[in-house]
Design a protein around this motif. Structure first.
Motif, PDB file in Angstrom:
ATOM      1  N   ASN A 343       0.818  -1.213   0.000  1.00  0.00           N
ATOM      2  CA  ASN A 343       0.000   0.000   0.000  1.00  0.00           C
ATOM      3  C   ASN A 343       0.845   1.254   0.000  1.00  0.00           C
ATOM      4  N   ARG A 344       0.201   2.379  -0.262  1.00  0.00           N
ATOM      5  CA  ARG A 344       0.834   3.685  -0.163  1.00  0.00           C
ATOM      6  C   ARG A 344      -0.076   4.606   0.634  1.00  0.00           C
ATOM      7  N   LEU A 345       0.525   5.634   1.248  1.00  0.00           N
ATOM      8  CA  LEU A 345      -0.239   6.565   2.066  1.00  0.00           C
ATOM      9  C   LEU A 345      -0.625   7.795   1.259  1.00  0.00           C
ATOM     10  N   SER A 346      -1.723   8.428   1.641  1.00  0.00           N
ATOM     11  CA  SER A 346      -2.056   9.718   1.056  1.00  0.00           C
ATOM     12  C   SER A 346      -1.006  10.720   1.511  1.00  0.00           C
ATOM     13  N   TRP A 347      -0.647  11.654   0.630  1.00  0.00           N
ATOM     14  CA  TRP A 347       0.419  12.583   0.981  1.00  0.00           C
ATOM     15  C   TRP A 347      -0.075  13.728   1.853  1.00  0.00           C
ATOM     16  N   ARG A 348      -1.382  13.895   1.987  1.00  0.00           N
ATOM     17  CA  ARG A 348      -1.925  14.982   2.796  1.00  0.00           C
ATOM     18  C   ARG A 348      -2.380  14.452   4.161  1.00  0.00           C
ATOM     19  N   LEU A 349      -1.849  15.050   5.226  1.00  0.00           N
ATOM     20  CA  LEU A 349      -2.284  14.723   6.572  1.00  0.00           C
ATOM     21  C   LEU A 349      -3.206  15.830   7.082  1.00  0.00           C
TER      22      LEU A 349
END
Length: 624
Positions: A343-349
């Motif tokens: 998986n990959r994470l969304s770049w916006r927190l």
């Protein structure tokens, strides 16, 4: 003889095109059987790209292969031609074929290949012709075609390494460090780190020793042993290579871009700098500069800052996606969460009170994927206990969407609900609420992106702006304002902090969507629900920035020339010019303009200036 050469080259071109055609037929059949939805051109272009690289290699190395195979070398040398004219007769048809293939490549590139090309067009062009010329220069090394072919492949690999070494040496001479130049950048001329026109001369002066030595040595070519020709070739090659190497280093040095650096201004007026050549980060305060042990990349639109920490996504390692936490007091960096390898994470927190929220999706899927089911999991990170809650999202319905954004959060007596919208069609946004268990519930739609502020959900339809309160059981309409204009409220990019700060004003733009142009700046008073125009007498091309307060900033931009024109402060209905700018690029090789909640950072021709907001007082960093 020239006619014979053209016939031979034409025959080889037909064989090549036939092989490409058969490969593509096999690929097409495989796609029909597997029912693949992948675009056919996405397979064709890479095959064609590497196919013509092979042809450059083959046409060069096979310069005398037919004569060697038929034992006719002595025969062609008996023709009443000078060695130079004989060489021209052999090379000319192949050079014309190379140019034709290259022009065909250019056509395919601009028909759609540019979106799937592995190698940038400038780098490909240089290496395509370099491979052809180097292959020609080794066409007479041995009588054995296979030996010559292996020699060329070995030498060309060394040539690529040499190009990398030249740029690495040039970077050392510029003071950037030995291993700060990425190897992949030699394939990205004009895109990453290297200037195309200087790269041309770097390649030229590294190729010239090969072709010059070959031409000069060939002037005395005869039927004697190949070793005699090779000795003559090497004797000529060494001095020309040394001269070419020196000249190539000079042009590489001249053509190196200034190292791209990004900056982040913290709320306590410290400046974080990340150098993309060596991926080092450092932090500046008034008096000192501290080099950080790890690289961090905070951004104003994707990082979350509180009094003590900055939280950000980290994509710096290949196939590894992390959430980093940077302590602004002791400069300590720690990893809060790492996604699994699939998986990959969304770049916006984003953050609300004591929780960081982000999403995890399948690797290979764009953050703007239109497949809602590919958004696998909700990730909640408690900033106090560091506990992680990960839940797979459970959708009631699945719809294709253009983009999505988390824009608010509200709390009931027993749970916290996150508000997210999905852009599912022209002028249509699906609004959902998500609980900590990953359950997704549809709660409404809006014509334009919704907003959640002062515990009020703001949406619009064709006739009205609608204000609603949210409760555990229902939505309740508080107010409707008749409004037929195309109104877009606070731009989403600068709301990573979702805390419920009481606001008096929110800002919006009235758009002409056909012309894709902002017509008016607007302010909505949340105390009396009245919307008013903000009086302006300037071009409204630019961006509206809102940082969780009643004050907004409008950056006027000349998009055509990529220039920042002016910065305005908006407070209610009042708009005030803070500063006009001259020759400040919005982004570029050594220029950029970034606006943060505490101030602005301007990079102009490598020089960095920092000003606080709203007073625009210059912040001094002695070590910067």
């Amino acid at each position: 003889m020239l006619k014979k050469e053209f016939k031979e080259v034409f025959k080889q071109m037909l064989y090549f095109l036939l092989i490409i055609f058969l490969i593509l037929c096999a690929e097409f059949i495989e796609r029909v059987i597997s029912k693949s939805t992948f675009q056919f051109f996405d397979s064709f272009f890479p095959i064609f790209q590497f196919g013509i690289l092979f042809m450059a290699f083959f046409f060069g190395i096979s310069l005398f292969s037919s004569e060697v195979r038929q034992k006719g070398t002595e025969y062609i040398l008996s023709f009443p031609y000078s060695r130079l004219k004989l060489l021209c007769i052999k090379v000319a048809p192949r050079a014309i074929a190379m140019i034709l293939f290259y022009l065909l490549y250019i056509v395919f590139y601009y028909l759609g290949g540019k979106n799937i090309s592995i190698i940038a067009i400038v780098s490909f062009s240089y290496f395509f012709f370099a491979l052809f010329l180097i292959s020609i220069s080794f066409s007479s090394v041995r009588d054995n075609f296979l030996v010559n072919a292996i020699t060329v492949l070995f030498v060309f690999s060394g040539f690529l390494a040499l190009v990398y070494a030249v740029y690495s040496i040039a970077h050392v001479l510029k003071g950037y460090g030995l291993f700060c130049f990425p190897f992949k950048s030699i394939f990205m001329a004009g895109v990453s780190f290297v200037e195309p026109k200087f790269t041309f001369f770097v390649i030229l002066f590294l190729v010239l020793p090969f072709i010059t030595s070959f031409v000069l040595a060939f002037r005395k070519f005869d039927i004697r042993s190949c070793s005699i020709f090779n000795k003559r070739y090497i004797k000529l090659f060494i001095p020309t290579f040394i001269a070419g190497l020196i000249l190539s280093i000079f042009f590489a040095y001249s053509g190196i871009h200034n190292p791209y650096k990004s900056y982040y201004l913290t709320e306590n007026h410290k400046l974080i700098e990340t150098n993309y050549f060596n991926f080092n980060s450092c932090i500046y305060d008034n008096e000192s500069k501290i080099k950080l042990k790890e690289s961090i990349e905070p951004y104003s639109w994707s990082s979350v800052e509180d009094e003590k920490h900055i939280y950000m996504s980290d994509w710096s390692e290949k196939d590894v996606y992390k959430v980093q936490r940077f302590n602004k007091i002791n400069n300590h960096i720690e990893t809060s969460y790492t996604s699994n390898k699939k998986n990959r994470l969304s770049w916006r927190l984003q953050k609300y009170k004591d929780e960081i929220i982000l999403f995890e999706r399948e690797k290979g899927e764009s953050p703007y994927s239109t497949k809602v089911g590919k958004v696998r999991s909700l990730i909640l990170i408690n900033t106090v206990t560091k506990a992680i809650n990960k839940e797979k999202l459970k959708f009631q319905n699945k719809w294709k969407h253009i983009s999505s954004f988390l824009f608010g959060v509200y709390e009931t007596s027993n749970e916290r609900l996150w508000l997210k919208y999905f852009h599912i069609g022209k002028n249509l946004y699906q609004i959902v609420e998500i609980n900590k268990h990953g359950n997704v519930k549809e709660i409404g739609k809006s014509k334009n992106p919704p907003l959640y502020v002062n515990n009020i959900l703001i949406t619009n339809d064709e006739q009205n702006i609608i204000f609603e309160s949210l409760t555990q059981k229902e939505k309740k309409i508080i107010k409707k304002i008749p409004e037929k204009r195309d109104i877009h409220f606070n731009p989403r990019w600068f709301r990573p902090n979702l805390n419920h700060e009481k606001k008096r004003f929110i800002y919006a733009s009235a758009w002409d969507m056909k012309k894709k142009k902002r017509k008016k700046l607007l302010v909505l008073n949340l105390e009396n629900f009245k919307i008013k125009d903000i009086k302006t007498d300037f071009n409204l091309d630019g961006y509206l920035r809102v940082f969780n307060s009643d004050i907004a900033y409008f950056t006027q931009i000349d998009f055509k020339n990529n220039l920042i024109k002016a910065l305005y402060k908006i407070d209610g209905e009042k708009i005030k010019l803070l500063k006009r700018f001259k020759n400040v690029e919005r982004f570029g090789e050594d220029s950029s303009f970034e606006i943060f909640k505490p101030g602005i950072v301007i990079r102009k021709k490598g020089k960095v200036s920092v000003f606080s907001l709203p007073d625009l007082k210059e912040l001094k960093f002695k070590k910067l």
